[in-house]
Design a protein around this motif. Structure first.
Motif, short mmCIF file in Angstrom:
data_model
loop_
_atom_site.label_atom_id
_atom_site.label_comp_id
_atom_site.label_asym_id
_atom_site.label_seq_id
_atom_site.Cartn_x
_atom_site.Cartn_y
_atom_site.Cartn_z
N ASN A 23 -0.88 -14.91 11.07
CA ASN A 23 -2.06 -15.73 10.82
C ASN A 23 -3.34 -14.89 10.85
O ASN A 23 -4.22 -15.03 9.99
N VAL A 24 -3.44 -13.99 11.83
CA VAL A 24 -4.62 -13.11 11.90
C VAL A 24 -4.68 -12.21 10.67
O VAL A 24 -5.74 -12.03 10.06
N ALA A 25 -3.52 -11.66 10.30
CA ALA A 25 -3.47 -10.80 9.11
C ALA A 25 -3.83 -11.59 7.86
O ALA A 25 -4.53 -11.08 6.97
N PHE A 26 -3.38 -12.83 7.79
CA PHE A 26 -3.69 -13.72 6.66
C PHE A 26 -5.20 -13.88 6.52
O PHE A 26 -5.76 -13.70 5.42
N THR A 30 -7.43 -12.02 3.60
CA THR A 30 -8.11 -12.94 2.66
C THR A 30 -9.59 -12.59 2.56
O THR A 30 -10.16 -12.53 1.47
N LEU A 31 -10.21 -12.34 3.71
CA LEU A 31 -11.63 -11.95 3.71
C LEU A 31 -11.82 -10.58 3.08
O LEU A 31 -12.80 -10.34 2.36
N SER A 42 -2.25 -12.98 0.33
CA SER A 42 -1.98 -13.24 1.74
C SER A 42 -0.87 -14.28 1.91
O SER A 42 -0.05 -14.18 2.82
N VAL A 43 -0.86 -15.28 1.03
CA VAL A 43 0.22 -16.27 1.04
C VAL A 43 1.55 -15.58 0.77
O VAL A 43 2.54 -15.75 1.50
N HIS A 72 0.69 -5.90 5.52
CA HIS A 72 -0.30 -5.14 4.73
C HIS A 72 0.34 -4.54 3.48
O HIS A 72 -0.26 -4.60 2.39
N GLN A 73 1.53 -3.98 3.63
CA GLN A 73 2.20 -3.39 2.48
C GLN A 73 2.53 -4.45 1.43
O GLN A 73 2.34 -4.23 0.23
N ALA A 74 3.02 -5.59 1.88
CA ALA A 74 3.33 -6.68 0.95
C ALA A 74 2.07 -7.19 0.27
O ALA A 74 2.09 -7.50 -0.93
N TRP A 75 0.99 -7.28 1.01
CA TRP A 75 -0.29 -7.75 0.45
C TRP A 75 -0.76 -6.84 -0.67
O TRP A 75 -1.19 -7.31 -1.74
#
Length: 220
Positions: A23-26, A30-31, A42-43, A72-75
């Protein structure tokens, strides 16, 4: 007995920690992507983290660092494809929600009641499609059109999975409504996590099926 309880309690705490980290990473990613660019990757990254965690049968005691690194890698990998998949979905869903709101807030007599019921059903089915489409997207390296077709097919072909996705989502909404602090701590990570659990358990999705990944009697 006490050792087993302690191990189980630690495992549950690690899951809670992992979901909170997602959730924090999301939020931060996103920001970082100025919302418009960063939201949908992020989703997808959240779905990807939970997929990889579920498939990591030998070691699901993920650390904060590992959860963050995988996210992070997936994002980064999803910046292009996630936006192509997600923005058309979001625009269509917003239109469907607006139409339902319009019918609900205008006196259209019996016709309005009938239309309202149809729109509610369409919104529910479309919501299931959206949730399932991301699980399909992160599990297969296929075209967006293939992802859309497969996701719609899953709603009908896997009714038990669809049922649990809907029930777990409603349970999450109810919990967030009654305890707003949970929403602040876990945000969209919880419904995404529950969706992946439902797909893993009842979706029969190739490559992410508990019956093949963790068959009964399998020795670890």
């Amino acid at each position: 007995m006490m050792k087993r309880l302690a191990v189980g309690y630690e495992f549950i705490c690690r899951i809670i920690m992992m979901v909170a980290v997602v959730n924090v990473a999301f939020v931060l990613h996103t920001l970082f992507g100025l919302i418009v660019v960063g939201l949908l990757p992020s989703v997808a990254a959240s779905y990807s983290v939970f997929r990889q965690w579920l498939l990591d049968v030998e070691d699901r005691s993920w650390t904060i660092k590992r959860t963050w690194t995988v996210f992070h890698q997936a994002w980064l990998e999803e910046i292009g494809t996630a936006n192509k998949l997600g923005w058309p979905q979001m625009i269509i869903w917003l239109l469907l929600i607006w139409e339902y709101w319009f019918v609900q807030n205008n006196n259209l007599n019996y016709v309005g009641t009938a239309i309202s019921g149809v729109l509610l059903l369409i919104n529910v089915l479309y919501g299931l499609f959206v949730f399932l489409s991301w699980s399909v997207h992160v599990n297969f390296s296929e075209s967006l059109l293939w992802t859309v077709r497969t996701s719609f097919a899953m709603i009908i072909a896997r009714p038990v999975c669809s049922f649990f996705v809907l029930v777990l989502f409603l349970a999450t909404v109810c919990s967030y409504y009654n305890w707003p602090g949970l929403m602040m701590a876990f945000g969209p990570a919880v419904p995404i996590f529950f969706t992946m659990i439902a797909v893993y358990s009842w979706g029969r999705m190739p490559g992410m099926d508990i019956h093949t990944v963790e068959p009964l009697g399998k020795k670890r």
